[in-house]
Design a protein around this motif. Sequence first.
Motif, PDB file in Angstrom:
ATOM      1  N   PHE A 119       0.844  -1.195   0.000  1.00  0.00           N
ATOM      2  CA  PHE A 119       0.000   0.000   0.000  1.00  0.00           C
ATOM      3  C   PHE A 119       0.877   1.243   0.000  1.00  0.00           C
ATOM      4  CE2 PHE A 119      -2.176  -3.365   2.277  1.00  0.00           C
ATOM      5  CZ  PHE A 119      -3.442  -3.365   1.714  1.00  0.00           C
ATOM      6  N   ASP A 120       0.371   2.330  -0.538  1.00  0.00           N
ATOM      7  CA  ASP A 120       1.060   3.608  -0.514  1.00  0.00           C
ATOM      8  C   ASP A 120       0.957   4.183   0.900  1.00  0.00           C
ATOM      9  OD1 ASP A 120       2.447   5.836  -1.570  1.00  0.00           O
ATOM     10  OD2 ASP A 120       0.556   6.932  -1.774  1.00  0.00           O
ATOM     11  N   GLY A 121       2.100   4.497   1.498  1.00  0.00           N
ATOM     12  CA  GLY A 121       2.121   5.111   2.824  1.00  0.00           C
ATOM     13  C   GLY A 121       2.020   4.134   3.983  1.00  0.00           C
ATOM     14  N   ILE A 122       1.948   2.830   3.707  1.00  0.00           N
ATOM     15  CA  ILE A 122       1.883   1.823   4.766  1.00  0.00           C
ATOM     16  C   ILE A 122       3.089   0.915   4.584  1.00  0.00           C
ATOM     17  CG2 ILE A 122       0.570  -0.073   5.773  1.00  0.00           C
ATOM     18  CD1 ILE A 122      -1.968   1.287   4.688  1.00  0.00           C
ATOM     19  N   ALA A 123       3.944   0.868   5.613  1.00  0.00           N
ATOM     20  CA  ALA A 123       5.213   0.145   5.486  1.00  0.00           C
ATOM     21  C   ALA A 123       5.038  -1.367   5.433  1.00  0.00           C
ATOM     22  CB  ALA A 123       6.146   0.515   6.643  1.00  0.00           C
ATOM     23  N   ALA A 124       4.135  -1.908   6.225  1.00  0.00           N
ATOM     24  CA  ALA A 124       3.991  -3.359   6.310  1.00  0.00           C
ATOM     25  C   ALA A 124       3.064  -3.874   5.209  1.00  0.00           C
ATOM     26  CB  ALA A 124       3.441  -3.748   7.673  1.00  0.00           C
ATOM     27  N   PRO A 125       3.565  -4.795   4.372  1.00  0.00           N
ATOM     28  CA  PRO A 125       2.689  -5.373   3.350  1.00  0.00           C
ATOM     29  C   PRO A 125       1.733  -6.388   3.967  1.00  0.00           C
ATOM     30  CG  PRO A 125       4.829  -6.399   3.236  1.00  0.00           C
ATOM     31  CD  PRO A 125       4.921  -5.311   4.284  1.00  0.00           C
ATOM     32  N   GLU A 126       0.695  -6.728   3.233  1.00  0.00           N
ATOM     33  CA  GLU A 126      -0.274  -7.726   3.656  1.00  0.00           C
ATOM     34  C   GLU A 126      -0.071  -8.972   2.799  1.00  0.00           C
ATOM     35  OE1 GLU A 126      -3.156  -8.895   6.244  1.00  0.00           O
ATOM     36  OE2 GLU A 126      -2.638  -6.788   6.108  1.00  0.00           O
ATOM     37  N   VAL A 127      -0.088 -10.148   3.408  1.00  0.00           N
ATOM     38  CA  VAL A 127       0.119 -11.392   2.669  1.00  0.00           C
ATOM     39  C   VAL A 127      -1.197 -12.168   2.643  1.00  0.00           C
ATOM     40  CG1 VAL A 127       1.400 -13.554   2.540  1.00  0.00           C
ATOM     41  CG2 VAL A 127       2.549 -11.472   3.313  1.00  0.00           C
ATOM     42  N   LEU A 128      -1.683 -12.435   1.421  1.00  0.00           N
ATOM     43  CA  LEU A 128      -2.882 -13.235   1.210  1.00  0.00           C
ATOM     44  C   LEU A 128      -2.440 -14.632   0.781  1.00  0.00           C
ATOM     45  CD1 LEU A 128      -4.868 -10.587  -0.869  1.00  0.00           C
ATOM     46  CD2 LEU A 128      -4.925 -10.950   1.606  1.00  0.00           C
ATOM     47  N   THR A 129      -3.160 -15.659   1.215  1.00  0.00           N
ATOM     48  CA  THR A 129      -2.768 -17.035   0.932  1.00  0.00           C
ATOM     49  C   THR A 129      -3.905 -17.784   0.242  1.00  0.00           C
ATOM     50  OG1 THR A 129      -1.377 -17.030   2.906  1.00  0.00           O
ATOM     51  CG2 THR A 129      -1.910 -19.175   1.978  1.00  0.00           C
ATOM     52  N   ILE A 130      -3.533 -18.557  -0.794  1.00  0.00           N
ATOM     53  CA  ILE A 130      -4.474 -19.477  -1.421  1.00  0.00           C
ATOM     54  C   ILE A 130      -3.882 -20.878  -1.303  1.00  0.00           C
ATOM     55  CG2 ILE A 130      -5.529 -17.805  -2.982  1.00  0.00           C
ATOM     56  CD1 ILE A 130      -3.751 -18.932  -5.229  1.00  0.00           C
ATOM     57  N   LYS A 131      -4.756 -21.862  -1.093  1.00  0.00           N
ATOM     58  CA  LYS A 131      -4.274 -23.224  -0.962  1.00  0.00           C
ATOM     59  C   LYS A 131      -5.350 -24.187  -1.432  1.00  0.00           C
ATOM     60  CE  LYS A 131      -5.499 -23.370   3.954  1.00  0.00           C
ATOM     61  NZ  LYS A 131      -5.008 -23.627   5.300  1.00  0.00           N
ATOM     62  N   GLY A 132      -4.934 -25.426  -1.645  1.00  0.00           N
ATOM     63  CA  GLY A 132      -5.867 -26.451  -2.088  1.00  0.00           C
ATOM     64  C   GLY A 132      -5.129 -27.684  -2.537  1.00  0.00           C
ATOM     65  N   GLU A 133      -5.849 -28.545  -3.257  1.00  0.00           N
ATOM     66  CA  GLU A 133      -5.266 -29.778  -3.769  1.00  0.00           C
ATOM     67  C   GLU A 133      -5.757 -29.990  -5.186  1.00  0.00           C
ATOM     68  OE1 GLU A 133      -4.966 -34.566  -2.804  1.00  0.00           O
ATOM     69  OE2 GLU A 133      -6.065 -33.264  -1.436  1.00  0.00           O
ATOM     70  N   VAL A 134      -4.809 -30.190  -6.102  1.00  0.00           N
ATOM     71  CA  VAL A 134      -5.134 -30.450  -7.504  1.00  0.00           C
ATOM     72  C   VAL A 134      -5.207 -31.950  -7.691  1.00  0.00           C
ATOM     73  CG1 VAL A 134      -4.408 -30.143  -9.902  1.00  0.00           C
ATOM     74  CG2 VAL A 134      -3.979 -28.328  -8.235  1.00  0.00           C
TER      75      VAL A 134
END
Length: 159
Positions: A119-134
């Motif tokens: 984000f602009d002006g926010i030092a810490a990034p946010e981590v989104l996670t996707i998971k599953g089984e193919v």
Amino acid sequence: MKKIAALFLVMFIGVQFLMAQNQPTPPAQPAQPVVKTYAWNETTHDFGKIKQNDPAAVTFTVKNNGTTPLILTAARSSCGCTVAEYTKEPIKPNETGIVKATYNSARIGTFSKTVTVTFDGIAAPEVLTIKGEVEVPIPAAAPAPGTAAPAATGTTPVK
């Protein structure tokens, strides 16, 4: 006399070095808590079981709870098998934006991938996670042995 003067000079410099090591350090300031001005509908999405070669996508929603526009500057996936798209326009207060993550399900097995959002002006990034089984797709059922396949329509038998 020169030796005594040199000795005093060396001792004087040595004492200065020792005194410099004992300078008191100012007390550490308590860390300011980071206040998030946004909220996600979810930060981890489990697709469960998906078919091979059938891309899976999820849309994460972010709401701006602040008083100034929220600007997403990047959404980077952890590998080339995941494509991330995001809202490019500033998100006004009390409005929402999106980050869409699409996983290319070419490999069989379990997976866990991340999308890092900055984000602009926010030092810490946010981590989104996707998971599953193919899983391997189930092939179409073949005719049972000894049974004839249905004849194609519109064909002429050969004599």
